[in-house]
Enzyme design. Structure first.
Site, PDB file in Angstrom:
ATOM      1  CD  GLU A   1      12.933   0.826   9.926  1.00  0.00           C
ATOM      2  OE1 GLU A   1      13.890   1.676  10.806  1.00  0.00           O
ATOM      3  OE2 GLU A   1      13.265  -0.709  10.593  1.00  0.00           O
TER       4      GLU A   1
ATOM      5  CB  CYS B   1      13.208   9.136   7.607  1.00  0.00           C
ATOM      6  SG  CYS B   1      14.747   7.757   6.931  1.00  0.00           S
TER       7      CYS B   1
ATOM      8  CE  LYS C   1      -1.700   3.171   2.087  1.00  0.00           C
ATOM      9  NZ  LYS C   1      -1.963   4.727   1.387  1.00  0.00           N
TER      10      LYS C   1
END
Ligand code: NAD
Length: 499
Positions: A267, A302, A191
């Protein structure tokens, strides 16, 4: 930088014929209820395509297909060498379709074509190749037990793995999640993020073209709180491999508890400290890394080095060089121009969020030696200029919350232990960087910093052997690395009585 011209990429974009339907059981299909959503080009606000929008019914269909494929053994029990061959062909096909993937990711989320075509897509193909090569290296073990028994531990695939990915590296994140799960013999339902739905569809199609059996790799686009939630709550999903914000990462753990106690690997975000000691070997090199660590990919990374902890003795020189280097290196513009080094942010919401943090920094009285208004000619896109704040303290919102945009904060310190204390004074723990000529000090700091990844005298270096994941609220899974294949398997202990 790509050797192709703006005209080349613009021509491809103008003639784009991207697949927009869901990919289930080896075939493209519309959403069961026929719903679609628009994917928007963040550089100009134009609609790129209408994309099929899946909901719970489509997730059920995709999971049923993945489960049937898994149970049939068509992939899960395939001889390792054969599975490797398919994965290797899959990696080659991704490489061969570099331009198509690079364009889709640039159009969907505003990444520069230079980055997508020379970094993201080659690395995505390399990720698949790396995990292909692990397949015949997976081993169980025979343990040293009493004489009258034979005890062995075998590793088995989990079943259906649900992969939920963010928009900041669409193809690469899809590969980090799906490739180890597939290598281990699982079937997957992916997804992707709503902002970047297109490249995952091409990825799944190429898996089948490479010889991957239908049903093993499925893609369902759709809203996170509908399609993503249905996947995470599904009783036939054995694991959710998630990358995204920590708010949604925490939801994954709740959904697992509310359904079948599935495994969750999350994560999540970061607010990574990048530390500059007064004895660093070369100020120009350190500053160049500092600039790239926060401004590459529009700061939508990130592991971005967003908290620059700079020793007070080198603070002023560092700030002056940082501003000058950033002005030379990062210039906002059309992502399809190979000379552009910074594209727009992914959507209007993200632009407004980042602008709100900049306003908060100014309202707190911080200095802003870098950061201007966006020129009128780019006002249709979601652009934000590279921005730097000085005079920041670690308790300020801009130092505590993940901004996920091109905004850096400089926080001065006096001693190595104070730097470690500041580095650890955060909810996050994904990455950290240390610059010092004294490797003893650097090693002690690396030992004491609470982060899953620490770089010394570099930043963002690494290869596929490097475990990627965080401490604290940056999550708990580890991407890349051999371990991530094993994290997509479960062990079974078989005890044979020989007496
Ligand atoms: P997000 O959490 O908003 O979305 C991530 C994914 O979760 C998307 O596919 C989204 O549709 C889905 N989702 C949203 N709500 C959901 C729900 N209720 N149930 C199920 N699925 C849901 O994150 P984002 O804005 O797409 O990505 C940015 C975030 O990702 C940043 O925090 C960034 O630090 C993080 N990130 C982390 C890493 C890492 O390796 N640690 C790598 C890249 C990005």
């Amino acid at each position: 930088m790509t050797d192709k011209t703006t005209a080349y990429w613009t021509h491809l974009a103008d003639n784009l014929q991207a697949e927009t339907r869901l990919f289930i059981d080896g075939q493209f299909c519309n959403a069961i209820n026929g719903a679609t959503f628009e994917t928007i080009n963040p550089a100009n606000g134009n609609i790129i395509a209408e994309v099929a929008s899946g909901d719970e019914a489509d997730i059920n269909k995709a999971v049923a297909s993945a489960k049937a494929a898994f149970k049939s053994g068509v992939w899960s029990t395939m001889a390792p060498r054969d599975r490797m061959d398919i994965m290797e062909r899959f990696a080659s096909l991704v490489d061969q379709h570099n331009d198509a993937f690079a364009l889709l990711d640039s159009l969907d989320m505003g990444k520069t074509i230079s980055e997508t075509s020379t970094i993201d897509i080659p690395f995505a193909a390399h990720t698949i190749k790396y995990f292909a090569e692990t397949i015949d290296k997976i081993e169980g073990k025979v343990t040293n037990t009493e004489h009258s028994a034979l005890h062995y531990v075998r590793r088995q695939a989990l079943g259906v793995v649900g992969c939920i990915t963010p928009w900041n590296y669409p193809t690469m994140m899809a590969c980090w999640k799906t490739a180890p799960a597939l290598a281990a013999g699982n079937s997957v339902v992916l997804k992707p993020a709503e902002q970047s739905p297109l490249s995952a569809l091409l990825l799944a199609k190429l898996f089948v073209e490479a010889g991957g059996p239908p049903g093993v790799f499925n893609v369902v686009n759709g809203p996170g709180e509908i399609a993503g939630k249905a996947l995470a709550l599904h009783h036939d999903v054995a694991k959710i491999a998630f990358t995204g914000s920590n708010e949604v990462g925490k939801l994954m753990m709740i959904y697992a508890g509310q359904s079948n106690m599935k495994q969750v690997a999350a994560e999540t975000g970061g607010k990574s400290p990048h530390i500059f000691m007064p004895d660093l070997a070369c100020m120009d090199t350190a500053v160049e890394y500092a600039v790239n660590a926060i401004y590459a990919n529009q700061g939508e990374v990130c592991s971005a080095g967003s908290r620059l902890l700079v020793h007070q003795d080198i603070h002023d020189e560092f700030v002056e060089k940082f501003v000058s280097r950033a002005k030379q290196s990062y210039c906002i513009g059309n992502p399809l121009d190979p000379a552009t080094t910074m594209g727009p942010l992914v959507d209007k919401k993200q632009q407004q969020r980042v602008q709100a943090y900049i306003s908060a920094g100014l309202a707190l009285g911080c200095n802003m030696p870098l950061g201007n208004a966006v020129p009128e000619s780019l006002s249709a896109g979601n652009y934000v200029q590279p921005t730097l704040f000085t005079g920041v303290t670690n308790d300020m919102t801009i130092a505590r919350e993940e901004i996920f945009g091109p905004v850096a904060c400089i926080i001065p310190f006096a001693t190595a232990s104070e730097a470690v204390e500041l580095a650890n004074d955060t909810d996050y723990g994904l990455a950290a960087g240390i610059w010092s000529a004294d490797l003893n000090t650097a090693n002690i700091m690396a030992r004491d910093i609470d982060a899953g990844i620490v770089w010394v005298n570099c930043y963002d270096h690494g290869d596929m052997t490097q475990p990627w994941g965080g401490f604290k609220q940056s999550g708990h899974g580890r991407d890349k690395c051999f371990d991530s294949v094993l994290q997509n398997m479960q062990s079974k202990s078989v005890w044979l009585n020989l007496a």
